[in-house]
Design a protein around this motif. Sequence first.
Motif, PDB file in Angstrom:
ATOM      1  N   ARG A  76      -2.117  29.801  15.851  1.00 10.61           N
ATOM      2  CA  ARG A  76      -1.890  30.135  14.451  1.00 10.61           C
ATOM      3  C   ARG A  76      -1.049  31.385  14.293  1.00 10.61           C
ATOM      4  O   ARG A  76      -0.158  31.442  13.435  1.00 10.61           O
ATOM      5  CB  ARG A  76      -3.243  30.334  13.769  1.00 10.61           C
ATOM      6  N   LEU A  77      -1.295  32.428  15.080  1.00 11.54           N
ATOM      7  CA  LEU A  77      -0.552  33.677  14.950  1.00 11.54           C
ATOM      8  C   LEU A  77       0.923  33.470  15.272  1.00 11.54           C
ATOM      9  O   LEU A  77       1.805  34.033  14.607  1.00 11.54           O
ATOM     10  CB  LEU A  77      -1.154  34.747  15.857  1.00 11.54           C
ATOM     11  N   ALA A  78       1.202  32.652  16.282  1.00 15.03           N
ATOM     12  CA  ALA A  78       2.595  32.362  16.632  1.00 15.03           C
ATOM     13  C   ALA A  78       3.292  31.590  15.514  1.00 15.03           C
ATOM     14  O   ALA A  78       4.446  31.875  15.177  1.00 15.03           O
ATOM     15  CB  ALA A  78       2.666  31.577  17.940  1.00 15.03           C
ATOM     16  N   VAL A  79       2.587  30.613  14.934  1.00 10.75           N
ATOM     17  CA  VAL A  79       3.170  29.839  13.827  1.00 10.75           C
ATOM     18  C   VAL A  79       3.486  30.763  12.662  1.00 10.75           C
ATOM     19  O   VAL A  79       4.568  30.684  12.057  1.00 10.75           O
ATOM     20  CB  VAL A  79       2.211  28.715  13.393  1.00 10.75           C
ATOM     21  N   LYS A  80       2.541  31.639  12.326  1.00  8.24           N
ATOM     22  CA  LYS A  80       2.748  32.568  11.220  1.00  8.24           C
ATOM     23  C   LYS A  80       3.946  33.470  11.479  1.00  8.24           C
ATOM     24  O   LYS A  80       4.766  33.718  10.586  1.00  8.24           O
ATOM     25  CB  LYS A  80       1.486  33.415  11.032  1.00  8.24           C
ATOM     26  N   THR A  81       4.056  33.941  12.722  1.00  4.69           N
ATOM     27  CA  THR A  81       5.178  34.814  13.081  1.00  4.69           C
ATOM     28  C   THR A  81       6.503  34.088  12.948  1.00  4.69           C
ATOM     29  O   THR A  81       7.468  34.615  12.367  1.00  4.69           O
ATOM     30  CB  THR A  81       5.004  35.333  14.517  1.00  4.69           C
ATOM     31  N   ILE A  82       6.576  32.853  13.442  1.00  3.22           N
ATOM     32  CA  ILE A  82       7.823  32.091  13.391  1.00  3.22           C
ATOM     33  C   ILE A  82       8.211  31.772  11.955  1.00  3.22           C
ATOM     34  O   ILE A  82       9.388  31.867  11.575  1.00  3.22           O
ATOM     35  CB  ILE A  82       7.690  30.808  14.233  1.00  3.22           C
ATOM     36  N   VAL A  83       7.235  31.412  11.128  1.00  2.72           N
ATOM     37  CA  VAL A  83       7.527  31.114   9.723  1.00  2.72           C
ATOM     38  C   VAL A  83       8.101  32.344   9.028  1.00  2.72           C
ATOM     39  O   VAL A  83       9.110  32.261   8.300  1.00  2.72           O
ATOM     40  CB  VAL A  83       6.253  30.625   9.000  1.00  2.72           C
ATOM     41  N   LEU A  84       7.494  33.507   9.269  1.00  5.98           N
ATOM     42  CA  LEU A  84       8.005  34.732   8.651  1.00  5.98           C
ATOM     43  C   LEU A  84       9.389  35.083   9.178  1.00  5.98           C
ATOM     44  O   LEU A  84      10.235  35.597   8.435  1.00  5.98           O
ATOM     45  CB  LEU A  84       7.029  35.890   8.907  1.00  5.98           C
ATOM     46  N   ILE A  85       9.649  34.809  10.451  1.00  9.81           N
ATOM     47  CA  ILE A  85      10.968  35.075  11.028  1.00  9.81           C
ATOM     48  C   ILE A  85      12.029  34.218  10.339  1.00  9.81           C
ATOM     49  O   ILE A  85      13.098  34.712   9.955  1.00  9.81           O
ATOM     50  CB  ILE A  85      10.953  34.825  12.546  1.00  9.81           C
ATOM     51  N   ILE A 105      11.889  32.841   7.368  1.00 10.55           N
ATOM     52  CA  ILE A 105      12.032  33.303   5.982  1.00 10.55           C
ATOM     53  C   ILE A 105      12.884  34.570   5.934  1.00 10.55           C
ATOM     54  O   ILE A 105      13.786  34.713   5.095  1.00 10.55           O
ATOM     55  CB  ILE A 105      10.648  33.557   5.356  1.00 10.55           C
ATOM     56  N   ALA A 106      12.612  35.505   6.857  1.00  5.21           N
ATOM     57  CA  ALA A 106      13.351  36.771   6.868  1.00  5.21           C
ATOM     58  C   ALA A 106      14.820  36.551   7.211  1.00  5.21           C
ATOM     59  O   ALA A 106      15.707  37.183   6.624  1.00  5.21           O
ATOM     60  CB  ALA A 106      12.720  37.741   7.868  1.00  5.21           C
ATOM     61  N   LEU A 107      15.113  35.646   8.148  1.00  2.00           N
ATOM     62  CA  LEU A 107      16.506  35.373   8.505  1.00  2.00           C
ATOM     63  C   LEU A 107      17.245  34.699   7.351  1.00  2.00           C
ATOM     64  O   LEU A 107      18.427  34.981   7.115  1.00  2.00           O
ATOM     65  CB  LEU A 107      16.561  34.495   9.754  1.00  2.00           C
ATOM     66  N   THR A 108      16.557  33.820   6.635  1.00  2.00           N
ATOM     67  CA  THR A 108      17.165  33.191   5.468  1.00  2.00           C
ATOM     68  C   THR A 108      17.461  34.231   4.391  1.00  2.00           C
ATOM     69  O   THR A 108      18.545  34.236   3.784  1.00  2.00           O
ATOM     70  CB  THR A 108      16.243  32.093   4.909  1.00  2.00           C
ATOM     71  N   PHE A 109      16.493  35.123   4.162  1.00  2.00           N
ATOM     72  CA  PHE A 109      16.715  36.210   3.210  1.00  2.00           C
ATOM     73  C   PHE A 109      17.905  37.063   3.633  1.00  2.00           C
ATOM     74  O   PHE A 109      18.747  37.440   2.813  1.00  2.00           O
ATOM     75  CB  PHE A 109      15.467  37.085   3.102  1.00  2.00           C
ATOM     76  N   ALA A 123       9.317  38.430  18.470  1.00  2.00           N
ATOM     77  CA  ALA A 123      10.345  38.966  17.571  1.00  2.00           C
ATOM     78  C   ALA A 123      11.617  39.308  18.335  1.00  2.00           C
ATOM     79  O   ALA A 123      12.734  39.027  17.876  1.00  2.00           O
ATOM     80  CB  ALA A 123       9.809  40.199  16.848  1.00  2.00           C
ATOM     81  N   VAL A 124      11.474  39.933  19.506  1.00  2.00           N
ATOM     82  CA  VAL A 124      12.647  40.276  20.313  1.00  2.00           C
ATOM     83  C   VAL A 124      13.374  39.009  20.761  1.00  2.00           C
ATOM     84  O   VAL A 124      14.605  38.973  20.831  1.00  2.00           O
ATOM     85  CB  VAL A 124      12.229  41.140  21.519  1.00  2.00           C
ATOM     86  N   ALA A 125      12.605  37.950  21.047  1.00  2.00           N
ATOM     87  CA  ALA A 125      13.217  36.710  21.531  1.00  2.00           C
ATOM     88  C   ALA A 125      13.884  35.906  20.428  1.00  2.00           C
ATOM     89  O   ALA A 125      14.902  35.244  20.664  1.00  2.00           O
ATOM     90  CB  ALA A 125      12.157  35.853  22.218  1.00  2.00           C
ATOM     91  N   LEU A 126      13.335  35.955  19.196  1.00  2.00           N
ATOM     92  CA  LEU A 126      13.817  35.066  18.141  1.00  2.00           C
ATOM     93  C   LEU A 126      14.362  35.778  16.904  1.00  2.00           C
ATOM     94  O   LEU A 126      15.124  35.186  16.147  1.00  2.00           O
ATOM     95  CB  LEU A 126      12.667  34.144  17.678  1.00  2.00           C
ATOM     96  N   PHE A 127      13.956  37.021  16.688  1.00  2.00           N
ATOM     97  CA  PHE A 127      14.183  37.658  15.392  1.00  2.00           C
ATOM     98  C   PHE A 127      15.232  38.749  15.506  1.00  2.00           C
ATOM     99  O   PHE A 127      14.963  39.831  16.009  1.00  2.00           O
ATOM    100  CB  PHE A 127      12.855  38.243  14.897  1.00  2.00           C
ATOM    101  N   ARG A 128      16.420  38.451  15.054  1.00  2.64           N
ATOM    102  CA  ARG A 128      17.456  39.472  14.901  1.00  2.64           C
ATOM    103  C   ARG A 128      17.760  39.550  13.416  1.00  2.64           C
ATOM    104  O   ARG A 128      18.607  38.819  12.905  1.00  2.64           O
ATOM    105  CB  ARG A 128      18.709  39.107  15.703  1.00  2.64           C
ATOM    106  N   PHE A 129      17.042  40.420  12.715  1.00  2.22           N
ATOM    107  CA  PHE A 129      17.101  40.479  11.255  1.00  2.22           C
ATOM    108  C   PHE A 129      18.525  40.706  10.758  1.00  2.22           C
ATOM    109  O   PHE A 129      18.958  40.127   9.765  1.00  2.22           O
ATOM    110  CB  PHE A 129      16.175  41.592  10.758  1.00  2.22           C
ATOM    111  N   THR A 130      19.268  41.550  11.452  1.00  2.33           N
ATOM    112  CA  THR A 130      20.645  41.821  11.045  1.00  2.33           C
ATOM    113  C   THR A 130      21.629  40.816  11.634  1.00  2.33           C
ATOM    114  O   THR A 130      22.820  40.862  11.311  1.00  2.33           O
ATOM    115  CB  THR A 130      21.071  43.235  11.469  1.00  2.33           C
TER     116      THR A 130
END
Length: 424
Positions: free
Chosen positions: A76-85, A87-91, A304-311
């Motif tokens: 569940r925690l991983a799913v929540k993290t990926i969903v937020l990632i 959403i944040a990348l789309t934003f 986050a380091v593996a999937l999330f590059r906000f900028t």
Amino acid sequence: MLRSLSVRVLIALVAGLALGAAAAAYAGPEVKRVIEIVESVGGLWLNSLRMTVVPLIFAVLVTGIAGVADAAATGRLAVKTIVLIVIALTFSSIYTVVFAEGFYALWPVSGAGAAALRAGASAAPDLAKQAPSLIDFVKGLAPPNVIKAASDDAILPLVVFASFFGFAVTRLPDARRGAILEFFDSIGEAMVTIVRWILLAAPVGVFCLGLGVGLRAGIGAAGEIGHYVAAISLTNISLTVVAYVAALLIGRVSVGLWTRTVAPVQVAAFATQSSLACLPAMIERSRDDLGIPDRVNGLVLPLAVALFRFTGPAANLGVALFVARVYGVHPSAAQYLGVVFVAVATSLASVSLPGQISFFASIAPLCLTLGLPVDILPILIAVEVVPDIFRTIGNVTADLALNMIIWRGERATAAPPAASAAQA
């Protein structure tokens, strides 16, 4: 210092522009003819980069989507993290479109500077394609012929097909899924190796292209290159502020505590320009300063380091939007919708690629989605070292903010009703 490829490429660009401009001002037709021949070497180098885009993007999309699906299956925690990632990348992508519209309204690309860059590029300005209608856009999302879409550089339908293909692979039995993923992972690694070889010649290729830019544009392109650096850097800085404020408001952490936590990591990001290198500092600061337990830090921050590059989508899309301004192209709403989707998909897929490889692999598809030539990109790679500093600072700030927000949500969920009522 000269061991850095970015520094060598930047020196090559400056030297090529200066020599080309000097030749335009003082040299005879024979020298100019020699420069045009030398520039063809730069064109060969650019085409060598372009030939890797389609197979590289398709391979990393398939393996990347399978990796996200595997991570989501861990809990569940991983799913929540990926969903937020996601959403944040789309934003981040949508924010960049809005920011670019405002930025270029206040500080537009000058006609002379744009003409200089267009003159310096080897592609003619009329290569930019006409914006499709909404009906054509919707019909074109599914490619009737995938091979033809790849050969035509139709990136959006290719990304759509690769996304469906990647999710379909995750539904196969383990043995078959493993074989397919190993195949595409090998293709991706082979393409990365080819790009590494090509980038070894980047100083030579950029110098040759810079000669042509200097010959045809003189020093008129220099000001617009500075404009580009300012645009992408300010986009990254403003997104860093957004991540900073999100941690304060959504993560509900005090300004003083958050500043003490994030400042050392931002300094490390400035020095290393690597989110991965900052991971130990992020885990330490989150645990010691914010009190986030290791069960959260150990999953959220590495993910986050593996999937999330906000900028990432912001900076990449920002480059494509700058190129659009140079060519006088005004994307339609349908094109913006499509390029946002491609920006998020390529950001998730290409985060494991080295910086200069990911620059071309992430931005060329966005330019092609908008119907733009990619011939200016090698010039922009040369000055990427400056925006990349602010890109990394924004990424680590967003990683810590995401970690804090998820931990805040976990605490709220785990709190017993009595405790929640007492806190209220």
